[in-house]
Write an enzyme that holds these catalytic residues in place. Structure first.
Site, short mmCIF file in Angstrom:
data_model
loop_
_atom_site.label_atom_id
_atom_site.label_comp_id
_atom_site.label_asym_id
_atom_site.label_seq_id
_atom_site.Cartn_x
_atom_site.Cartn_y
_atom_site.Cartn_z
N HIS A 1 -44.42 4.64 -30.24
CA HIS A 1 -45.83 4.29 -30.35
C HIS A 1 -46.09 3.87 -31.79
O HIS A 1 -45.98 4.68 -32.72
CB HIS A 1 -46.72 5.46 -29.93
CG HIS A 1 -46.92 5.53 -28.45
ND1 HIS A 1 -47.32 6.68 -27.80
CD2 HIS A 1 -46.78 4.57 -27.48
CE1 HIS A 1 -47.41 6.43 -26.49
NE2 HIS A 1 -47.08 5.17 -26.29
N GLU B 1 -42.58 13.00 -24.68
CA GLU B 1 -43.23 12.80 -25.97
C GLU B 1 -43.55 14.12 -26.69
O GLU B 1 -44.42 14.87 -26.25
CB GLU B 1 -44.54 12.03 -25.76
CG GLU B 1 -45.30 11.74 -27.04
CD GLU B 1 -46.55 10.91 -26.80
OE1 GLU B 1 -47.05 10.32 -27.79
OE2 GLU B 1 -47.04 10.84 -25.65
N GLU C 1 -50.44 2.29 -29.32
CA GLU C 1 -51.32 3.27 -28.71
C GLU C 1 -52.31 3.70 -29.79
O GLU C 1 -52.18 4.76 -30.39
CB GLU C 1 -50.55 4.47 -28.17
CG GLU C 1 -51.43 5.36 -27.29
CD GLU C 1 -50.78 6.68 -26.92
OE1 GLU C 1 -50.65 6.94 -25.71
OE2 GLU C 1 -50.41 7.43 -27.83
N HIS D 1 -48.28 11.23 -34.25
CA HIS D 1 -47.89 12.63 -34.16
C HIS D 1 -46.87 12.98 -35.24
O HIS D 1 -46.94 14.06 -35.85
CB HIS D 1 -47.29 12.91 -32.78
CG HIS D 1 -48.26 12.74 -31.66
ND1 HIS D 1 -49.44 13.45 -31.57
CD2 HIS D 1 -48.22 11.95 -30.56
CE1 HIS D 1 -50.08 13.09 -30.48
NE2 HIS D 1 -49.38 12.18 -29.85
N ARG E 1 -54.50 7.15 -36.40
CA ARG E 1 -54.55 6.76 -34.99
C ARG E 1 -55.26 5.42 -34.80
O ARG E 1 -55.58 5.02 -33.70
CB ARG E 1 -55.22 7.87 -34.14
CG ARG E 1 -55.12 7.69 -32.64
CD ARG E 1 -53.73 7.37 -32.16
NE ARG E 1 -53.13 8.49 -31.43
CZ ARG E 1 -51.87 8.45 -30.96
NH1 ARG E 1 -51.11 7.40 -31.15
NH2 ARG E 1 -51.37 9.48 -30.32
N ASP F 1 -43.78 8.87 -31.54
CA ASP F 1 -45.15 8.43 -31.78
C ASP F 1 -45.45 8.64 -33.27
O ASP F 1 -45.49 9.77 -33.76
CB ASP F 1 -46.12 9.24 -30.91
CG ASP F 1 -47.57 8.78 -31.04
OD1 ASP F 1 -48.07 8.76 -32.19
OD2 ASP F 1 -48.18 8.47 -30.01
N GLU G 1 -52.28 19.26 -30.02
CA GLU G 1 -52.23 18.82 -28.62
C GLU G 1 -51.22 19.59 -27.78
O GLU G 1 -51.31 19.59 -26.55
CB GLU G 1 -51.94 17.32 -28.56
CG GLU G 1 -53.03 16.49 -29.23
CD GLU G 1 -52.82 15.00 -29.10
OE1 GLU G 1 -52.39 14.55 -28.02
OE2 GLU G 1 -53.09 14.28 -30.09
#
Length: 271
Positions: free
Chosen positions: A213, A154, A248, A190, A219, A187, A160
């Site tokens: 995701h 990922e 997620e 991101h 989020r 994702d 992060e």
């Protein structure tokens, strides 16, 4: 055909993180089945934290699959990273991931490398960190072949990780590997931070994308942010993606609402 999934965390140390369900496997499977999901993505404390027979029974009872298993507890609970400057800790990190691969493999579920990829800095250069990560992905990708599942890597946003952050960089990195058994996780959260055009980035990822995701820009669950899903859905269909779109997301305002919002958006754009 794209399939729907939703996340459950069993890791108390990660409470407050982006997982929809937090009240155990039984609750997660009951809720996932009630809302019409196809599978559950499991974030477990470790390979021995879940009884495989219990998980199999839940799958059978609720007619659900295991979409994937997370490995982030290796970082959250044990402080392990695949790019740790300490060779012993890198070895321990690889062993943890191998055990998670074997656990998930019992359910044809791939393991996801997210936070355990680590980052570079201090005495560790970016080139050295990327080489360490490459060695780990080569070994772990080949290990996953024993379970006949891919390894999912990922790209994360800049807050992060400082390693691989975009689909284009991910594709280039995967194509430098000898193993052909590593796939990318797209994702949307991101990607909303790092990509100039999410749909184009999905086309760039193409055949390398092995998991998605499905989440909004903030989020939260789909529909609670400002993500435009129509072009994203079109791009996924264009590349022939047939894996899971997994929620997620944060359980805001609560798990029930997050699940309902996600499946409604999934049915509208991806079903």
């Amino acid at each position: 055909m794209i399939k729907s999934a939703i996340t459950v965390s069993l890791v108390e140390e990660a409470r407050g993180g982006p997982f929809v369900f937090w009240n155990g496997l039984q609750d997660a499977f009951e809720q996932a089945a009630k809302h019409g999901f196809d599978a559950v993505e499991v974030f477990a404390p470790g390979p021995d934290a879940v009884d495989p027979q219990e998980l199999k029974q839940l799958c059978d009872t609720h007619q659900l699959s295991v979409a994937a298993v997370g490995t982030g507890a290796g970082m959250v609970k044990l402080g392990l990273s695949l790019t740790d400057p300490d060779a012993g800790k890198r070895k321990a990190a690889r062993e943890f991931v191998k055990q998670m691969i074997d656990f998930g493999g019992q359910f044809a579920a791939p393991a996801i490398i997210g936070s355990m990829q680590g980052r570079w800095g201090g005495s560790l250069s970016r080139d050295a960190a990327l080489e360490m990560l490459k060695e780990a992905l080569e070994e772990l990708g080949q290990h996953a072949l024993h379970s006949q599942v891919p390894l999912i890597y990922e790209p994360l946003n800049r807050y992060e990780t400082n390693l691989i952050k975009t689909m284009a960089d991910g594709v280039q990195y995967l194509e430098s590997l000898s193993t052909q058994n590593v796939r990318l996780l797209a994702d949307l959260f991101h990607m909303n931070i790092e990509e100039s055009d999410i749909a184009d980035a999905i086309r760039t990822g193409g055949k390398h994308i092995g998991h998605v995701h499905f989440v909004d820009s903030n989020r939260q669950a789909t529909g609670l942010g400002h993500m435009d899903y129509a072009p994203i859905a079109a791009a996924l269909k264009e590349i022939g993606y047939a894996g899971y779109a997994s929620a997620e997301s944060l359980p805001i305002p609560d798990s029930e609402t997050a699940a309902a919002k996600t499946i409604a958006a999934f049915n509208k754009y991806l079903r």
